[in-house]
Every structure is written in structure tokens, then in C-alpha cells.
Design an enzyme around this catalytic site. Structure first.
Site: not given
Ligand code: TYM
Length: 340
Positions: A121, A203, A206
Site C-alpha cells: 500500500k 488477490k 477492494k
Molecule cells: P479487509 O477489510 O481487507 O478484509 C476483510 C477480510 O477479508 C479477507 N480477504 C480475503 N480473503 C480471501 N481472498 C481475498 N481476496 C481476500 N481479501 C480480503 C481478509 O483477510 C479479512 O479477513 N486488517 C483487516 C481488518 C482488521 C482485522 C482486525 C481483522 C482490522 N482489525 C482484527 C482481524 C482482526 C483488513 O483490512 O481486512
């Protein structure tokens, strides 16, 4: 007579979060959210819309507010049950920011610099990259550690952040005395990394520039069908999930989760047929699977007061747990207790 009371068995606790930035896509659902729903059967769960994480990249004010409420509706429509789980917005519980600050003081610059997501990023830009983006994993560690989470269900891309959380928790426990539960990432094999539709080396994301690269959970059925029709494929004509066919492997994985068929059964079903047949069926499968969920989101969107009530209740319950942890943390660090 001494009464014999059965100790109430505490179920293992789950925490996970999702950012209200960009359109939620099937990667988020298949990699994380569907597991969150299942884990409600066996765990005490907290699920969080992490708006403070979202602002580590610039968000338009009104769009952020709308996306935060919409994401709560998406989670409810997907099956997060506010009677069983605590669903809340991160910024409604200030302890997240407070604990992040304290954890900052024991986290190393080098650890954060090595985080893959920061490198991606931040784009290698040293001078003008936001400090929030750099510090992002520490806020995530605070999210998890505040609630004593045993398990953290995430997609593959977040594994490194959960591992850093473990390191930070262990360091704190060592330096200040046992305070935090050491959490385990839970990454289910199927769907752990759903790839982009226009480039199977990346991957599904978003923040991707091209909307053709992902299927948003709220994409209308004709858009879903079109995106799948246009998804890149590999050379050859056979439907096979093999390492030399990364694009097909991804599409077969998506099919497999939505249809419940094994990849082998899917290969068999399409033996002798071409990509067009397979993609048409996959488009229908995904569009049909998402239709009832999309109707539910529309119903919830029509009742914003209902959603706000659920989030108010969630924040209140989360805050009660977080406050107990913060009391312990403050005491361990030597901060003078807050006047009551
Ligand atoms: P975020 O918002 O990017 O994504 C949410 C969840 O979706 C999963 N994910 C995917 N899984 C499979 N294939 C993909 N292409 C894919 N893209 C996203 C992510 O692994 C995630 O589980 N940092 C985290 C949010 C967060 C968080 C936390 C998670 C903040 N605090 C505490 C767990 C515990 C994030 O940006 O997820």
C-alpha cells in the site's frame, strides 16, 4: 449443605474485523465472513467494522459514513446474529486507539516496515506515506488483544498481522506480566485467497482500480454474470484446477464453495465442454447465491434506525469487555488509575 454449582464454561472467543473502504467482494465473504457466521455456533464472537483502519487511506467523509453503516448491514444480512455476537464500529470504543498507543511503545519500527501490506500500500514511498498506514497493524493488534480473543478468522493476507499481534502480546506479557491472551489466526484452506478476475497473480482486492477484477457482494446479477464472462482464462480449453491454470483454479475454487461440489466433481461435470459453458453456469450460480442476501441488505437499509440500535448495543457490550482489559493494562504499565 454446600451448593454445587457447575462452573460456566467459557466458550473460546473470536474477534475479527473488516474495513468499510471500497466495495465488499466475494473474496471477503469466502475468505472470512462465511467463517465468522459459522463460528457463532461454537464461539463467543465479536465482529467489528474497522473505520479507523479505513481512514489510513483518504476517505470521502459522507462515503465513509455510508460505507460503515452499509457494511454493518452486509454483515447482518450474511448471518451475523446480534443476539449471539457483538457487532460494533471500532471508533465507538475509544479503547482501541488507547491500547494501540500503548502497544506502539513496545513495537519495533523494523517489524512494521517488514509488513507486506504496508510495502504494497505504501508503494515503497518513504517520505509521504502516512504514519497511520505504517501503524495499521498495531491498531489491529489492539483490536484483537482488547477482547482476549483466542481465535482470529481471516483470509491469508492478514496472517502476517495476526502473527505480529502474537509477538506484541508475548512481548507485553514478558515485560509487564501476563496480561494478554495469545491469539491464533484461523485460516480455512478453501477460499483463503480468492484471486482477481483480471489477473490471477493478484488477490481480489477492494482497493483495485478495475471493478472488473472483483465481484462485489452487492453487484446486480447481470453485472456478476458479465464480470465472470469477461474473467481472464488460461490457454487451452479444458476446465481444470491445476497449477499451470491459475485463472481456472480460482474460478473452480469459487464454484466449489458456492456449489458445494469438489473441484474434481466440477472438472468431471465440464469434461468436453468449453470455458463459455462453465462461465455461464458460474455466473448464474454466484448471482443466484447472492440474490437472497442482497434482498436482506435492501430490507436492512430501509431501517437505518434498526442498524444504529444494533451498533449502539454492540458498542456498549464491547466497551464493557475492553474497559476491564484497559484497567489491567494501565495498572501493569504504571499509569495512575483514572479517578472515578
Ligand atoms: P479487509 O477489510 O481487507 O478484509 C476483510 C477480510 O477479508 C479477507 N480477504 C480475503 N480473503 C480471501 N481472498 C481475498 N481476496 C481476500 N481479501 C480480503 C481478509 O483477510 C479479512 O479477513 N486488517 C483487516 C481488518 C482488521 C482485522 C482486525 C481483522 C482490522 N482489525 C482484527 C482481524 C482482526 C483488513 O483490512 O481486512
Amino acid at each position: 449443605m454446600i451448593s454445587q454449582c457447575n462452573p460456566v464454561e467459557r466458550r473460546p472467543r473470536v474477534f475479527s474485523g473488516v474495513q468499510p473502504s471500497g466495495a465488499l467482494h466475494i473474496g471477503n465473504y469466502l475468505g472470512a465472513i462465511r467463517h465468522w457466521v459459522q463460528m457463532q455456533e461454537t464461539h463467543d464472537c465479536l465482529y467489528c467494522v474497522v473505520d479507523l483502519h479505513a481512514i489510513t487511506v483518504r476517505q470521502e467523509r459522507k462515503a465513509l459514513t455510508a460505507a460503515t453503516l452499509q457494511l454493518a448491514n452486509i454483515l447482518l444480512a450474511a448471518g451475523i446474529d446480534p443476539e449471539r455476537s457483538i457487532l460494533f464500529v471500532q471508533s465507538h470504543v475509544p479503547a482501541h486507539s488507547e491500547l494501540a498507543w500503548i502497544l506502539n511503545t513496545i513495537t519495533y519500527f523494523g517489524e512494521l516496515r517488514r509488513m507486506t501490506q504496508f510495502k504494497e500500500k505504501g508503494g515503497g514511498e518513504q517520505e509521504s506515506v502516512g504514519v497511520g498506514l505504517f501503524d495499521y497493524p498495531v491498531l489491529m493488534a489492539a483490536d484483537i488483544l482488547l477482547y482476549g480473543a483466542d481465535h482470529v478468522p481471516v483470509g491469508d493476507d492478514q496472517k502476517q498481522h495476526v502473527e505480529l499481534t502474537r509477538d506484541i502480546a508475548q512481548r507485553f506479557n514478558r515485560e509487564f506480566g501476563k496480561t494478554f491472551v495469545i491469539p491464533e489466526p484461523v485460516i480455512r484452506e478453501e477460499g483463503r485467497r480468492i484471486m482477481s478476475l483480471d489477473n490471477p497473480a493478484n488477490k481480489m482486492s477492494k482497493s483495485a482500480a478495475s471493478p472488473g477484477s472483483y465481484i462485489a457482494l452487492l453487484d446486480p446479477p447481470d453485472v456478476i454474470r458479465r464480470k465472470i464472462r469477461r474473467a481472464v482464462t488460461d490457454s487451452g480449453t479444458e476446465i481444470r484446477a491445476t497449477p499451470d491454470k491459475p485463472a481456472l483454479t480460482n474460478l473452480v475454487a469459487i464454484h466449489s464453495i458456492f456449489s458445494g461440489l469438489s473441484p474434481e466433481a466440477i472438472e468431471e461435470r465440464y469434461a468436453g465442454k468449453g470455458y463459455a459453458d462453465f462461465k455461464r453456469d458460474l455466473g448464474d450460480l454466484v448471482a443466484d447465491a447472492l440474490a437472497p442476501f442482497q434482498r436482506k441488505v435492501a430490507e436492512l437499509t430501509a431501517d437505518p434506525a434498526g442498524t444504529r440500535n444494533i451498533l449502539r448495543e454492540g458498542a456498549c457490550r464491547a466497551e464493557a469487555i475492553a474497559a476491564r482489559t484497559m484497567e489491567r493494562v494501565r495498572e501493569r504499565v504504571g499509569l495512575v488509575p483514572r479517578p472515578v
